[in-house]
Design a protein around this motif. Structure first.
Motif, PDB file in Angstrom:
ATOM      1  N   LYS A 262     -23.758  -1.360 -11.895  1.00 26.23           N
ATOM      2  CA  LYS A 262     -24.761  -0.837 -10.965  1.00 26.23           C
ATOM      3  C   LYS A 262     -24.322  -0.984  -9.506  1.00 26.23           C
ATOM      4  N   TYR A 263     -23.206  -1.740  -9.284  1.00 24.07           N
ATOM      5  CA  TYR A 263     -22.719  -1.915  -7.919  1.00 24.07           C
ATOM      6  C   TYR A 263     -21.477  -1.064  -7.613  1.00 24.07           C
ATOM      7  N   VAL A 264     -21.035  -0.278  -8.570  1.00 27.01           N
ATOM      8  CA  VAL A 264     -19.855   0.542  -8.306  1.00 27.01           C
ATOM      9  C   VAL A 264     -20.273   1.854  -7.659  1.00 27.01           C
TER      10      VAL A 264
ATOM     11  N   VAL B   7     -29.541   4.888  -8.182  1.00 25.74           N
ATOM     12  CA  VAL B   7     -28.728   4.218  -9.200  1.00 25.74           C
ATOM     13  C   VAL B   7     -29.642   3.350 -10.061  1.00 25.74           C
ATOM     14  N   PRO B   8     -29.645   3.531 -11.390  1.00 24.18           N
ATOM     15  CA  PRO B   8     -30.484   2.707 -12.271  1.00 24.18           C
ATOM     16  C   PRO B   8     -30.116   1.225 -12.146  1.00 24.18           C
ATOM     17  N   GLN B   9     -31.106   0.376 -12.142  1.00 24.31           N
ATOM     18  CA  GLN B   9     -30.869  -1.065 -12.017  1.00 24.31           C
ATOM     19  C   GLN B   9     -30.856  -1.757 -13.372  1.00 24.31           C
ATOM     20  N   SER B  10     -30.634  -1.004 -14.410  1.00 23.38           N
ATOM     21  CA  SER B  10     -30.597  -1.560 -15.760  1.00 23.38           C
ATOM     22  C   SER B  10     -29.254  -2.236 -16.001  1.00 23.38           C
TER      23      SER B  10
ATOM     24  N   GLU C 148     -21.476  -1.339 -18.784  1.00 19.58           N
ATOM     25  CA  GLU C 148     -22.077  -2.577 -18.276  1.00 19.58           C
ATOM     26  C   GLU C 148     -21.304  -3.129 -17.085  1.00 19.58           C
ATOM     27  N   TRP C 149     -19.964  -3.224 -17.168  1.00 22.08           N
ATOM     28  CA  TRP C 149     -19.189  -3.801 -16.065  1.00 22.08           C
ATOM     29  C   TRP C 149     -17.763  -3.274 -16.044  1.00 22.08           C
ATOM     30  N   PHE C 150     -17.156  -3.456 -14.872  1.00 26.63           N
ATOM     31  CA  PHE C 150     -15.716  -3.267 -14.704  1.00 26.63           C
ATOM     32  C   PHE C 150     -15.084  -4.650 -14.622  1.00 26.63           C
TER      33      PHE C 150
END
Length: 817
Positions: free
Chosen positions: A214-216, A223-226, A358-360
């Motif tokens: 969500k921070y990329v 941007v969805p905060q899920s 979910e993440w990088f």
């Protein structure tokens, strides 16, 4: 202890006196042809009696020079240095002084031709003498550059060393490059610091960076905060929804990394979902073409170009609880600025898909040891001793700038083994200590040139490793590169010398010639200590000062790297300016137009900002060449006013190679004569010249300096000085008249042989690291004469120097003084 030092110094002094005596005896013993001896008695002795004796007799000789004691031709040979100066002054018309009766041109021709013929005969009949080989340490610049090129990292440890002394105008002269206790301490500290930076015995932990998706990027309020961020392949305009998702990373170009994402897709199980990993950056190597990009989805795709597709991988997880980690290896690659994840478009007729991320995660570099560590300690050997031997065989050849002996290699191998054993160190830590020893070795710190044929009685060539070092420290102020080492090891460097010189001059490292030779030759380092009067010159500031020096450096680089004529140093139809300096010059565009130019030359672009651009100068320009550049004009001025004396002396010394003697100790400076002198600067200098002790030298300097009176003390053009119009006219000692710098430049261009000789002497001094002696005269003459007729390209001058005896040869056993 003190007595021992005193005795050593006395012995050294006695040795120098003995050498000087041998030189004088050898010169005096030259057998001159009877014809020359007769011509000396007939043409030189009467000339001296008539035109020189009044001022240069043995009672109270002017400038300490006695000319009336030379009764025969061979007597002038031991005193050649003075007679070379006499020859120069008489042939240029500087002597006798203009206020004395002038000799007929025919008498001057006879005088100069006989004296020159005597010296030519001495040069032709004397044994070749390339001079002494000076063991000299690396100066600060050379040390920094050598560390840079030895390890491939710019650490600059020598910035903390004491300043280098200067001799003959340069800071690379072996006779003045002493080693003090403070410098020895700095050598030890530098060796420890450098070795600890290039070798890391304990590899640091790998960096491991996680970032929630969500921070990329692309970012925004929608941007969805899920926990999982969705990315769809539907053709929407929003990159926030369609991607590609990306983030910035700082990555080493030579490091391998692992890039991971955690994701799943909500597509049906029977539909294939593929993601692509993109390495993005404006300098990325082998970027993807249109064909490779056509099947990728995402509105943000075009903004990421250029990029390279690292890999594609299928996503098999269909639910969040089954989310999978996808891993990709990023090989060493230059130019990566961002990593991105994109969806591959579904096949024809298939529905669009959504990927949830979910993440990088970026891990690496995988090998956290510095590149210098990996390259320096690279080895295929198995045991530690064999590894040390392989590394030192390779490393010592570069550090010592020659092939190391087996004994040298074994000594370093044994040292590392002993340290490793006695202190229970890892091999890498022991090698770190071994590198320190190498960096403290005289064979690294000094440019040693051992004679491998010491019993040879004749002058002979230096070996090709020594030639490679002389070349590289001359043109680059650094150690040889791999190509020079390879040619030296094959004994092919001499055969390929011309190609190597031209290659090295075009290499960016030849900037060292500008920074280390040219700025010292032109004495421009002094500009850092100059502070013009702020009330008289309120527009002068540090930015203008820096721009002045940069103009000169770019101008010289153009001549060196593009192999232009050295006569452009006197006059050129181009220069390099930024907005600040152009405004100082009154120039408004790249065609050299000023506000007064009529009609204006077409095609010029306005000069804006700090970036320098090449500017073409018109025939009516006040600029062109070194003499009218603000850096030179400022460094040859006083803080409150111009100095025709300094400017004239600078032209004599740096351009014509004919420096005047220092002023008599009992004559006050012009500014200290106070109310005794009145009127304009020109009038005050004329009154100053009424002192007979000042007249002869000022007659040479002042006219040259007055040619530049249209430029104030910071190099700005002017037509008036206060309420007086500037008078830039002058008369040279030979009677030639001029008005302003343009006419003086035309006269100086007629003195091209003198300009070539002056620059040759300066460059040969810098190249050999020693002052020139009487026995170097034939080499200087040969270099000047070797330049092709009508061509004065810089490379021809350099080639003449590197093929000269002082550069290529060394003394034999019987030629040692």
């Amino acid at each position: 202890m003190h007595f021992r030092w005193f005795t050593t110094l006395c012995c050294a002094h006695a040795s120098l006196l003995a050498i000087a005596s041998l030189v004088s005896q050898a010169s005096a013993a030259v057998d001159l042809p009877a014809e020359l001896a007769e011509k000396f008695t007939r043409d030189v002795t009467p000339f001296v009696s008539k035109h020189c004796a009044d001022c240069h007799d043995k009672e109270e000789p002017q400038a300490g020079l006695t000319l009336t004691t030379f009764a025969e031709a061979k007597a002038i040979v031991p005193d050649r240095e003075h007679w070379e100066k006499v020859l120069e002054l008489v042939s240029s018309g500087s002597m006798p002084p203009s206020d004395q009766p002038q000799p007929p041109a025919a008498d001057v021709e006879k005088f100069t031709s006989v004296v020159q013929a005597i010296f030519d005969h001495v040069d032709k009949t004397s044994p070749r003498d390339p001079g002494r080989v000076t063991v000299r340490r690396l100066n600060r610049v050379e040390y920094n550059n050598t560390i840079r090129d030895l390890f491939g990292v710019d650490l600059r440890p020598a910035d903390d060393f004491p300043s280098d002394d200067v001799g003959h105008g340069f800071d690379n002269i072996g006779d003045v490059l002493t080693v003090s206790p403070v410098l020895m301490e700095r050598y030890l500290a530098a060796a420890e610091s450098v070795s600890s930076r290039i070798i890391t015995p304990e590899a640091p932990q790998r960096p491991n960076r996680f970032l929630s998706c969500k921070y990329v990027e692309p970012a925004g309020s929608t941007v969805p905060q899920s926990q999982y961020r969705p990315m769809t392949s539907e053709p929407k305009e929003s990159g926030i929804e369609t991607g590609p998702f990306f983030t910035s990373y700082m990555m080493d170009a030579d490091g391998e990394y692992r890039f991971r994402i955690r994701c799943y897709t909500s597509a049906p199980k029977e539909q294939k979902v593929t993601v692509a990993i993109l390495a993005c950056g404006k300098d990325i190597v082998s970027p993807a073409g249109d064909g490779d990009i056509a099947d990728l989805a995402g509105a943000a795709l075009s903004g990421l170009r250029p990029f390279r597709v690292i890999a594609r991988q299928e996503v098999t997880a269909r639910e969040q609880k089954e989310a999978q980690n996808l891993e990709f290896t990023i090989p060493p690659m230059a130019g990566i600025e961002r990593m991105a994840v994109a969806l591959v478009k579904p096949g024809d007729g298939q529905p669009h898909v959504t990927l949830h991320i979910e993440w990088f995660n970026l891990e690496g570099p995988m090998d956290t040891r510095p590149r210098t560590h990996r390259e320096l300690l690279a080895t295929t050997a198995a045991d530690d001793e064999a590894k040390s031997r392989e590394v030192f065989t390779r490393f010592l050849a570069r550090a010592f700038r020659r092939k190391p002996t087996a004994d040298e290699i074994e000594k370093h191998v044994k040292y590392v083994a002993s340290v490793q054993s006695s202190e229970q160190l890892k091999w890498e830590a022991a090698m770190q200590r071994g590198v320190q020893v190498v960096l403290c070795s005289p064979k690294f710190l000094f440019r040693t040139e051992p004679d491998y044929d010491p019993e040879n009685p004749n002058v002979h060539a230096i070996d090709q490793y020594q030639l490679a070092s002389r070349l590289s420290y001359f043109l680059w102020s650094s150690m040889p590169d791999d190509e020079l080492f390879a040619l030296a090891s094959q004994n092919r460097l001499v055969d390929d010398l011309d190609n190597q010189v031209r290659r090295m001059l075009k290499d960016p490292k030849s900037q060292a010639l500008v920074d280390n030779f040219a700025l010292q030759w032109l004495q421009l380092q002094r500009i850092t200590q100059i502070t013009p009067d702020p009330e008289k010159f309120p527009n002068f500031d540090d930015r203008l000062k820096a721009s002045m020096v940069e103009e000169t450096k770019l101008f010289l680089r153009e001549i060196i790297q593009n192999d232009r004529s050295i006569l452009e140093l006197i006059d050129a139809d181009y220069t390099f300016l930024n907005e600040r300096l152009a405004r100082h010059y009154g120039i408004i565009d790249t065609m050299g137009n000023t506000w007064e130019t009529k009609p204006r030359r077409e095609g010029g672009q306005q000069l804006r900002g700090r970036e320098f651009q090449k500017v073409m100068l018109g025939p009516d320009s006040h600029r062109g060449g070194l003499l009218t550049q603000a850096s030179v004009l400022t460094v040859t001025s006083n803080p409150t006013r111009t100095s025709p004396v300094k400017r004239g002396r600078w032209v004599l010394e740096q351009i014509l190679g004919t420096p005047p003697p220092p002023p008599p100790p009992n004559v006050p400076e012009l500014d200290k004569e106070g109310a005794a002198l009145t009127g304009t600067l020109r009038q005050r200098l004329e009154q100053h010249r009424e002192n007979i002790a000042c007249a002869s030298c000022h007659a040479r300097m002042d006219p040259l300096g007055f040619a530049f009176e249209n430029f104030d003390a910071v190099g700005a053009f002017r037509k008036t000085d206060g309420s007086d119009y500037v008078d830039a006219s002058g008369v040279l000692p030979d009677g030639r008249k001029f008005n302003g710098p343009a006419e003086l430049k035309e006269i100086l261009k007629t003195k091209a042989p003198q300009v070539r000789k002056a620059l040759t002497e300066k460059l040969l001094t810098y190249a050999t690291g020693r002052g020139l002696e009487y026995y170097d005269k034939p080499a200087v003459r040969q270099i000047v004469e070797s330049m092709p007729a009508g061509e004065d390209r810089f490379s021809h001058l350099v080639l003449g120097i590197v093929r000269s005896d002082p550069f290529m040869l060394r003394r034999g056993k019987e030629t040692q003084p």
